[in-house]
Write a protein that holds these residues in place. Structure first.
Motif, short mmCIF file in Angstrom:
data_model
loop_
_atom_site.label_atom_id
_atom_site.label_comp_id
_atom_site.label_asym_id
_atom_site.label_seq_id
_atom_site.Cartn_x
_atom_site.Cartn_y
_atom_site.Cartn_z
N ALA A 270 45.76 -53.30 51.92
CA ALA A 270 46.82 -53.87 51.07
C ALA A 270 46.47 -55.19 50.40
CB ALA A 270 48.02 -53.88 52.05
N GLU A 271 45.83 -55.88 51.35
CA GLU A 271 45.22 -57.32 50.59
C GLU A 271 43.86 -57.39 50.13
OE1 GLU A 271 46.24 -60.56 53.30
OE2 GLU A 271 48.17 -60.09 53.43
N ASP A 272 43.03 -56.66 51.21
CA ASP A 272 41.62 -56.61 50.83
C ASP A 272 41.05 -55.42 50.92
OD1 ASP A 272 41.46 -59.24 51.13
OD2 ASP A 272 40.45 -59.55 52.96
N HIS A 351 34.54 -58.78 52.38
CA HIS A 351 35.76 -58.54 51.96
C HIS A 351 36.12 -59.19 50.70
CE1 HIS A 351 36.66 -58.40 56.36
NE2 HIS A 351 35.61 -59.34 56.37
N SER A 353 39.19 -59.77 47.81
CA SER A 353 40.62 -59.82 47.54
C SER A 353 41.23 -58.90 46.69
CB SER A 353 41.15 -61.33 47.22
OG SER A 353 42.59 -61.23 46.68
N ARG A 354 41.96 -58.19 47.04
CA ARG A 354 42.58 -57.03 46.24
C ARG A 354 43.69 -57.70 45.21
NH1 ARG A 354 44.58 -51.02 47.97
NH2 ARG A 354 45.28 -50.66 45.98
N LEU A 355 44.27 -58.73 45.44
CA LEU A 355 45.25 -59.26 44.62
C LEU A 355 44.93 -60.09 43.73
CD1 LEU A 355 47.30 -60.49 48.04
CD2 LEU A 355 47.54 -58.24 46.45
N SER A 358 43.72 -65.69 44.04
CA SER A 358 43.31 -67.00 44.69
C SER A 358 42.80 -67.68 43.45
CB SER A 358 42.44 -66.70 45.82
OG SER A 358 41.40 -66.11 45.35
#
Length: 363
Positions: A270-272, A351, A353-355, A358
């Protein structure tokens, strides 16, 4: 050409700009801002860069002046400093960006700056190599050497940011962008596709160097996509796969056993987005693990001589691939971890970030 001394006026201006605050941007912001580039948004972006780039460039020019062990006076480092000073001067001498014509001229100028800085990484590597010779070869690391490592981390992270900002602005002028691509950002990047292409590229180099290459097996959802910068992901994947291929190839070269494949697993959380690259190349001893993220260490006995033409193409060289890959991952809020089992193999976890929300980590 010898390095020109910087005039006092320019030096003072660099010091003044180098003390100003930098403004970070996120992947999501770049995407939203560039989604439909109009004359007005391009003008605003150019005005932002006209203020932001000299701050970032001045900081790096100042950094280059004050390195320990006399590194600042090495010819290669002076050359890089001159590029930064020239670029600072070019942007500061450029008048205010007020209309479309100014904006187009400004874009041409920063495009030239990007070209001028193409060989920064190999040139700095050359300076560090010269320093290592002075200090008595790669084994001798005097106290204070971590300062150089911190400088290189800052310097290269900042360079990724500067090139991203310039590249993004220049790419938004593409009259015929690919569908789903905003500047340098592919909003529908398939990590499976990038993994496949990067693996093919790495295998080609392994073939050229050793005459054969282990297979690469890739697992994951071929339909999964997320927004990311394709060249960044390609660079990281290529570097990690290349290291794994080399380890496996060297371990099984004179063996009658079949070389095991390198495995890539792409997981979408969901996040990464996490990409794991696993090999059975014998692993790295625990004592050597911390060193793979330093710029002053390479596993290759004799790093190739630098002529600026083989950046990123030889199988082993300056030991820059891994630390720089980690900076690329961190630039958009991700990370790179390496876990090894000596006597068996190594797993690299990338890793991302999918979002995309940042801020840039600004040094």
């Amino acid at each position: 050409m010898a390095s020109e001394p910087v005039t006092r006026a320019v030096a003072e201006e660099i010091a003044r700009w180098g003390s100003m605050r930098q403004t970070g941007v996120s992947l999501r912001y770049m995407m939203e801002f560039g989604a439909r580039p109009t004359e007005r948004t391009l003008l605003l972006a150019a005005q932002f860069l006209h203020k932001e780039l000299p701050i970032r460039i001045a900081r790096r020019a100042l950094d280059l002046e004050s390195l320990p062990f006399g590194l600042s006076s090495k010819p290669a480092i002076l050359k890089v400093r001159d590029w930064y000073v020239d670029s600072f001067r070019d942007i500061r001498n450029f008048p205010e960006v007020r209309n479309k014509d100014d904006e187009l001229a400004f874009t041409q100028m920063i495009k030239m700056i990007r070209v001028r800085h193409t060989n920064v990484v190999p040139t700095i590597a050359l300076g560090v190599q010269q320093l290592k010779k002075d200090l008595g070869g790669p084994k001798a690391f005097p106290p204070g050497i971590h300062e150089i490592h911190q400088f290189l981390d800052r310097f290269y992270m900042s360079r990724i940011g500067i090139r991203m900002l310039i590249g993004q602005h220049v790419a938004l002028h593409d009259p015929d962008p690919e569908p789903g691509v905003i500047g340098l950002i592919n909003t529908k990047l398939s990590p499976m596709t990038v993994a496949r292409i990067a693996s093919e590229d790495a295998r080609a180099i392994c073939m050229r160097e050793y005459g054969s290459a282990p297979d690469v097996d890739i697992y994951g959802d071929p339909d999964f996509t997320f927004p990311y910068v394709t060249p960044h992901l390609h660079l990281m994947m290529f570097e990690l796969v290349k290291n794994s291929l080399r380890a496996v190839q060297e371990r099984y070269m004179n063996s009658d056993k079949h070389a095991p494949p390198v495995r890539i697993i792409v997981a979408d959380g969901a996040e990464d987005v996490t990409i794991k690259i696993s090999d059975e190349g014998g692993g790295i001893p625990r004592s050597g693990l911390s060193r793979i993220f330093t710029y002053l260490y390479s596993t290759a006995e004799n790093p190739p001589d630098l002529d600026g033409h083989n950046e990123g193409v030889t199988m082993a060289g300056y030991g820059y691939g891994i630390p720089i890959s980690r900076l690329y991952a961190r630039y958009f809020g991700g990370d790179l971890q390496i876990i090894s089992m000596e006597g068996y193999g190594t797993d690299a976890y990338l890793h991302l970030s999918r979002l995309g929300d940042s801020e840039e980590p600004l040094p």
